[in-house]
Write an enzyme that holds these catalytic residues in place. Structure first.
Site, PDB file in Angstrom:
ATOM      1  N   ASP A  36       0.866  -1.194   0.000  1.00  0.00           N
ATOM      2  CA  ASP A  36       0.000   0.000   0.000  1.00  0.00           C
ATOM      3  C   ASP A  36       0.895   1.233   0.000  1.00  0.00           C
ATOM      4  O   ASP A  36       2.008   1.219   0.515  1.00  0.00           O
ATOM      5  CB  ASP A  36      -0.908   0.005   1.243  1.00  0.00           C
ATOM      6  CG  ASP A  36      -2.141   0.892   1.061  1.00  0.00           C
ATOM      7  OD1 ASP A  36      -3.251   0.336   0.971  1.00  0.00           O
ATOM      8  OD2 ASP A  36      -1.991   2.139   1.012  1.00  0.00           O
ATOM      9  N   VAL A  62       1.521   1.345  -6.657  1.00  0.00           N
ATOM     10  CA  VAL A  62       1.207   0.482  -7.806  1.00  0.00           C
ATOM     11  C   VAL A  62       1.338   1.219  -9.146  1.00  0.00           C
ATOM     12  O   VAL A  62       1.227   0.595 -10.205  1.00  0.00           O
ATOM     13  CB  VAL A  62      -0.187  -0.191  -7.686  1.00  0.00           C
ATOM     14  CG1 VAL A  62      -0.249  -1.123  -6.494  1.00  0.00           C
ATOM     15  CG2 VAL A  62      -1.309   0.835  -7.676  1.00  0.00           C
ATOM     16  N   TYR A 154     -11.878   6.805 -14.699  1.00  0.00           N
ATOM     17  CA  TYR A 154     -12.021   5.705 -13.730  1.00  0.00           C
ATOM     18  C   TYR A 154     -12.845   4.570 -14.344  1.00  0.00           C
ATOM     19  O   TYR A 154     -12.465   3.399 -14.300  1.00  0.00           O
ATOM     20  CB  TYR A 154     -12.697   6.247 -12.468  1.00  0.00           C
ATOM     21  CG  TYR A 154     -12.931   5.226 -11.372  1.00  0.00           C
ATOM     22  CD1 TYR A 154     -11.986   5.033 -10.366  1.00  0.00           C
ATOM     23  CD2 TYR A 154     -14.098   4.473 -11.326  1.00  0.00           C
ATOM     24  CE1 TYR A 154     -12.208   4.108  -9.344  1.00  0.00           C
ATOM     25  CE2 TYR A 154     -14.328   3.553 -10.325  1.00  0.00           C
ATOM     26  CZ  TYR A 154     -13.380   3.374  -9.332  1.00  0.00           C
ATOM     27  OH  TYR A 154     -13.609   2.454  -8.330  1.00  0.00           O
TER      28      TYR A 154
HETATM   29  P1  NAI Z   1      -9.908   2.803   0.148  1.00  0.00           P
HETATM   30  O1  NAI Z   1      -9.534   4.195  -0.127  1.00  0.00           O
HETATM   31  O2  NAI Z   1     -10.524   2.464   1.463  1.00  0.00           O
HETATM   32  O3  NAI Z   1      -8.670   1.823  -0.070  1.00  0.00           O
HETATM   33  C1  NAI Z   1      -7.797   1.951  -1.165  1.00  0.00           C
HETATM   34  C2  NAI Z   1      -6.384   1.637  -0.731  1.00  0.00           C
HETATM   35  O4  NAI Z   1      -5.547   1.708  -1.882  1.00  0.00           O
HETATM   36  C3  NAI Z   1      -5.858   2.638   0.303  1.00  0.00           C
HETATM   37  O5  NAI Z   1      -5.252   1.963   1.386  1.00  0.00           O
HETATM   38  C4  NAI Z   1      -4.846   3.455  -0.485  1.00  0.00           C
HETATM   39  O6  NAI Z   1      -3.767   3.926   0.307  1.00  0.00           O
HETATM   40  C5  NAI Z   1      -4.381   2.425  -1.519  1.00  0.00           C
HETATM   41  N1  NAI Z   1      -3.792   3.081  -2.689  1.00  0.00           N
HETATM   42  C6  NAI Z   1      -4.268   4.150  -3.380  1.00  0.00           C
HETATM   43  N2  NAI Z   1      -3.412   4.464  -4.362  1.00  0.00           N
HETATM   44  C7  NAI Z   1      -2.377   3.579  -4.301  1.00  0.00           C
HETATM   45  C8  NAI Z   1      -1.188   3.389  -5.040  1.00  0.00           C
HETATM   46  N3  NAI Z   1      -0.840   4.198  -6.056  1.00  0.00           N
HETATM   47  N4  NAI Z   1      -0.377   2.365  -4.694  1.00  0.00           N
HETATM   48  C9  NAI Z   1      -0.689   1.555  -3.669  1.00  0.00           C
HETATM   49  N5  NAI Z   1      -1.782   1.699  -2.914  1.00  0.00           N
HETATM   50  C10 NAI Z   1      -2.623   2.699  -3.231  1.00  0.00           C
HETATM   51  O7  NAI Z   1     -10.893   2.391  -1.057  1.00  0.00           O
HETATM   52  P2  NAI Z   1     -11.605   1.019  -1.440  1.00  0.00           P
HETATM   53  O8  NAI Z   1     -12.998   1.364  -1.727  1.00  0.00           O
HETATM   54  O9  NAI Z   1     -11.298  -0.058  -0.483  1.00  0.00           O
HETATM   55  O10 NAI Z   1     -10.902   0.720  -2.840  1.00  0.00           O
HETATM   56  C11 NAI Z   1     -10.348  -0.540  -3.177  1.00  0.00           C
HETATM   57  C12 NAI Z   1     -10.639  -0.829  -4.635  1.00  0.00           C
HETATM   58  O11 NAI Z   1     -12.045  -0.995  -4.802  1.00  0.00           O
HETATM   59  C13 NAI Z   1     -10.213   0.264  -5.606  1.00  0.00           C
HETATM   60  O12 NAI Z   1      -9.643  -0.316  -6.757  1.00  0.00           O
HETATM   61  C14 NAI Z   1     -11.525   0.935  -5.964  1.00  0.00           C
HETATM   62  O13 NAI Z   1     -11.487   1.557  -7.203  1.00  0.00           O
HETATM   63  C15 NAI Z   1     -12.464  -0.263  -5.932  1.00  0.00           C
HETATM   64  N6  NAI Z   1     -13.885   0.010  -5.824  1.00  0.00           N
HETATM   65  C16 NAI Z   1     -14.409   0.587  -4.693  1.00  0.00           C
HETATM   66  C17 NAI Z   1     -15.765   0.811  -4.597  1.00  0.00           C
HETATM   67  C18 NAI Z   1     -16.403   1.422  -3.390  1.00  0.00           C
HETATM   68  O14 NAI Z   1     -17.601   1.720  -3.436  1.00  0.00           O
HETATM   69  N7  NAI Z   1     -15.699   1.613  -2.302  1.00  0.00           N
HETATM   70  C19 NAI Z   1     -16.661   0.455  -5.698  1.00  0.00           C
HETATM   71  C20 NAI Z   1     -16.027  -0.163  -6.821  1.00  0.00           C
HETATM   72  C21 NAI Z   1     -14.675  -0.370  -6.863  1.00  0.00           C
END
Ligand code: NAI
Length: 281
Positions: A36, A62, A154
């Site tokens: 992360d 990433v 996105y």
């Molecule tokens: P979140 O913000 O709680 O978690 C995302 C994590 O990814 C964070 O810990 C952040 O530090 C990490 N991150 C962000 N950019 C990064 C990078 N360049 N390198 C490494 N780590 C990085 O958000 P969530 O919702 O858990 O997101 C997880 C996945 O789910 C994402 O791919 C998001 O697009 C996808 N998603 C989320 C939805 C939602 O409603 N929460 C719906 C559909 C997809």
């Protein structure tokens, strides 16, 4: 304990869906290497005694292909191999419309959400071949299915993740590697408020509004939680999901079922409005 002895890599594991998935894998016996960007949250999570040293963390961006490769190679070195990869890290990316977006913002979003998944897959395959096979799960989104849920860059990247998963499944089947994607709907994580993290009051308001509104916005009348997605990931990664390959599993409380009147008895459909008797029959 479906994952006893399994070696798992999760990106974006410090928060939300990734964190819930790390917890669920470890609860079922796996060892997990989590990558992360958020080093503080990642270090703090890995240090928690409840994980009994079965969770390791490496700061990872990433968007940096070298970081992805290093995360996977170090996981293989640490655990003696990799069996499961969850390509999940992400954020909202560029917010602009197609008539405003710059090439730089477009590339940034594609690198974060799509290239990262391709390169994670690229660099885990050798380790999975050595292990005799493996499972890859990629986080797509309902944005990959319908317009109207998020920014265009996105949504395009997530549609790419969905198709990339299917094509990877086709190319990797000969190596006993399965690849599937998951399309979450609205899940209560930091992703919505994160873009306003410099404005804590506004971030709090966004979180509260999503909590209040999402139970009314979808057929399953409750908020979607990170563990809803984690359990779907575990199913796809498990032997119970062993015949499932190249699919996208939508986990969205039914929000993409169809027009509201199809599931909400209090909302009249167009036909009912025009022809009350026929429409309601
Ligand atoms: P979140 O913000 O709680 O978690 C995302 C994590 O990814 C964070 O810990 C952040 O530090 C990490 N991150 C962000 N950019 C990064 C990078 N360049 N390198 C490494 N780590 C990085 O958000 P969530 O919702 O858990 O997101 C997880 C996945 O789910 C994402 O791919 C998001 O697009 C996808 N998603 C989320 C939805 C939602 O409603 N929460 C719906 C559909 C997809």
């Amino acid at each position: 304990m479906r994952f006893e002895g399994k070696r798992v890599v999760v990106t974006g594991g410090a928060s939300g869906i990734g964190k819930a998935t790390v917890e669920a894998f470890i609860a079922e016996g796996a060892q997990v290497m989590m990558g992360d960007l958020n080093a503080e949250a990642g270090d703090a999570l890995a240090a928690e005694s409840r994980f009994d040293n079965r969770l390791a963390f490496q700061t990872t961006d990433v968007c940096d292909v070298g970081d992805i490769r290093s995360l996977i190679d170090n996981a293989a070195g640490h655990f003696g191999g990799v069996d499961i990869l969850f390509n999940n890290a992400g954020a909202g990316g560029a917010q602009e419309r197609i008539d405003e977006i710059t090439a730089e913002d477009w590339d940034m979003t594609m690198n974060l959400l799509l290239r990262s998944v391709a390169m994670g897959t690229r660099y885990v395959v050798d380790h999975m071949k050595q292990a005799g096979g493996g499972v890859i799960i990629n986080t797509s989104s309902i944005n990959a299915h319908e317009a109207g849920w998020g920014p265009i860059a996105y949504a395009t990247a997530k549609a790419g993740v969905r198709h990339l998963s299917k094509l990877s499944a086709a190319q990797l089947a000969q190596h006993n590697i399965r690849v599937n994607s998951i399309s979450p709907g609205f899940i209560m994580t930091n992703i919505f408020a994160d873009s306003r993290k410099d404005e804590p009051e506004e971030a709090r308001r966004i979180d509260e509004a999503i909590h209040a509104i999402s139970p009314m916005a979808q057929p399953v009348a409750r908020s979607g939680m990170p563990d809803d997605i984690a359990q779907a990931v575990l199913y796809l990664a498990s032997d119970q999901g062993g015949f499932v390959n190249g699919i996208d599993l939508t986990v969205d409380g039914g929000i993409t079922i169809g027009h509201r009147h199809s599931w909400d008895p209090n909302t009249p459909g167009l036909l009912e409005l025009i022809m009350p008797e026929e429409g309601s029959s």
